[in-house]
Design a protein around this motif. Structure first.
Motif, PDB file in Angstrom:
ATOM      1  N   UNK A   1      38.356  36.775  26.291  1.00 19.54           N
ATOM      2  CA  UNK A   1      38.586  38.020  26.466  1.00 19.54           C
ATOM      3  C   UNK A   1      39.916  38.696  25.392  1.00 19.54           C
ATOM      4  N   UNK A   2      39.917  39.462  24.826  1.00 17.14           N
ATOM      5  CA  UNK A   2      40.789  40.225  23.859  1.00 17.14           C
ATOM      6  C   UNK A   2      41.399  41.255  24.520  1.00 17.14           C
ATOM      7  N   UNK A   3      40.582  42.166  25.118  1.00 14.49           N
ATOM      8  CA  UNK A   3      41.112  43.463  25.711  1.00 14.49           C
ATOM      9  C   UNK A   3      40.907  43.467  27.463  1.00 14.49           C
ATOM     10  N   UNK A   4      41.801  44.041  27.931  1.00 13.41           N
ATOM     11  CA  UNK A   4      41.839  44.146  29.459  1.00 13.41           C
ATOM     12  C   UNK A   4      40.855  45.659  29.927  1.00 13.41           C
ATOM     13  N   UNK A   5      40.569  46.346  29.194  1.00 14.42           N
ATOM     14  CA  UNK A   5      39.903  47.557  29.501  1.00 14.42           C
ATOM     15  C   UNK A   5      38.845  47.546  30.280  1.00 14.42           C
ATOM     16  N   UNK A   6      38.086  46.323  30.318  1.00 15.24           N
ATOM     17  CA  UNK A   6      36.984  46.176  31.489  1.00 15.24           C
ATOM     18  C   UNK A   6      37.578  45.809  32.774  1.00 15.24           C
ATOM     19  N   UNK A   7      38.976  45.638  33.001  1.00 15.88           N
ATOM     20  CA  UNK A   7      39.367  45.528  34.275  1.00 15.88           C
ATOM     21  C   UNK A   7      40.359  46.755  34.742  1.00 15.88           C
TER      22      UNK A   7
ATOM     23  N   UNK B   1      31.474  36.751  27.178  1.00 13.84           N
ATOM     24  CA  UNK B   1      31.991  37.676  28.302  1.00 13.84           C
ATOM     25  C   UNK B   1      33.087  38.652  27.663  1.00 13.84           C
ATOM     26  N   UNK B   2      33.652  37.958  26.536  1.00 15.84           N
ATOM     27  CA  UNK B   2      34.570  38.932  26.086  1.00 15.84           C
ATOM     28  C   UNK B   2      34.680  40.235  25.793  1.00 15.84           C
ATOM     29  N   UNK B   3      33.327  40.975  25.753  1.00 13.37           N
ATOM     30  CA  UNK B   3      33.070  42.445  25.475  1.00 13.37           C
ATOM     31  C   UNK B   3      33.477  43.253  26.748  1.00 13.37           C
ATOM     32  N   UNK B   4      34.345  44.206  26.473  1.00 19.80           N
ATOM     33  CA  UNK B   4      34.874  44.924  27.517  1.00 19.80           C
ATOM     34  C   UNK B   4      33.805  45.763  28.256  1.00 19.80           C
ATOM     35  N   UNK B   5      32.549  45.971  27.754  1.00 20.30           N
ATOM     36  CA  UNK B   5      31.535  46.743  28.320  1.00 20.30           C
ATOM     37  C   UNK B   5      30.858  45.635  29.390  1.00 20.30           C
ATOM     38  N   UNK B   6      30.818  44.325  28.827  1.00 19.61           N
ATOM     39  CA  UNK B   6      30.122  43.482  30.014  1.00 19.61           C
ATOM     40  C   UNK B   6      31.051  43.270  30.930  1.00 19.61           C
ATOM     41  N   UNK B   7      32.402  42.825  30.830  1.00 18.44           N
ATOM     42  CA  UNK B   7      33.367  42.957  31.745  1.00 18.44           C
ATOM     43  C   UNK B   7      33.346  44.137  32.835  1.00 18.44           C
ATOM     44  N   UNK B   8      33.430  45.315  32.182  1.00 18.62           N
ATOM     45  CA  UNK B   8      33.198  46.402  33.027  1.00 18.62           C
ATOM     46  C   UNK B   8      31.819  46.386  33.781  1.00 18.62           C
ATOM     47  N   UNK B   9      30.801  46.184  33.554  1.00 15.32           N
ATOM     48  CA  UNK B   9      29.512  46.145  34.333  1.00 15.32           C
ATOM     49  C   UNK B   9      29.670  45.255  35.327  1.00 15.32           C
ATOM     50  N   UNK B  10      30.235  43.947  35.064  1.00 11.11           N
ATOM     51  CA  UNK B  10      30.167  43.127  36.182  1.00 11.11           C
ATOM     52  C   UNK B  10      31.313  43.524  37.138  1.00 11.11           C
ATOM     53  N   UNK B  11      32.492  43.946  36.855  1.00 11.43           N
ATOM     54  CA  UNK B  11      33.297  44.590  37.768  1.00 11.43           C
ATOM     55  C   UNK B  11      32.739  45.587  38.553  1.00 11.43           C
TER      56      UNK B  11
END
Length: 111
Positions: A31-37, A1-11
């Motif tokens: 999670x390394x980057x909060x770009x997805x949030x 789940x750490x991938x920012x694109x995956x997080x963006x998609x889920x959000x």
């Protein structure tokens, strides 16, 4: 789940399907980057954001939120990077303007 694109998609899916979300738990996900949030501001009822035990070293990339009252970040490199309590609290409040609790501790409103 750490991938920012995956997080963006889920959000994005969460935002489209439920604007009543009050809690997001994303602990222990590498999670390394909060770009997805970047879309946190789209959750008007979000009160708690749990990002414990990830690899977060900065809050840059996350959208500012005036709704989040409780933020859990312990177990991330940012906690050691901003080792002085005043630095840590100031940085958290920069992104979460209504923050009342940080890592389970009630914040002093005068900080």
């Amino acid at each position: 789940m750490g991938n920012k694109y995956t997080i963006s998609f889920i959000m994005d899916i969460a935002r489209k399907n439920n604007s009543q979300i009050t809690k997001i738990s994303a602990q222990n996900n590498g999670i390394e980057s909060l770009d997805g949030f970047y879309s946190l501001h789209s959750f008007p009822k979000l009160l708690l954001l749990d990002l414990r035990n990830n690899k977060i070293s900065t809050l840059l990339g996350i959208s500012r939120s005036s709704n989040v009252k409780e933020l859990l970040l312990d177990g991330n490199p940012i906690c050691e990077k901003l080792s002085e309590p005043i630095e840590y609290v100031t940085e958290a409040k920069r992104f979460f303007t209504s923050l009342e609790y940080l890592d389970g501790h009630l914040l002093d409103n005068n900080l």
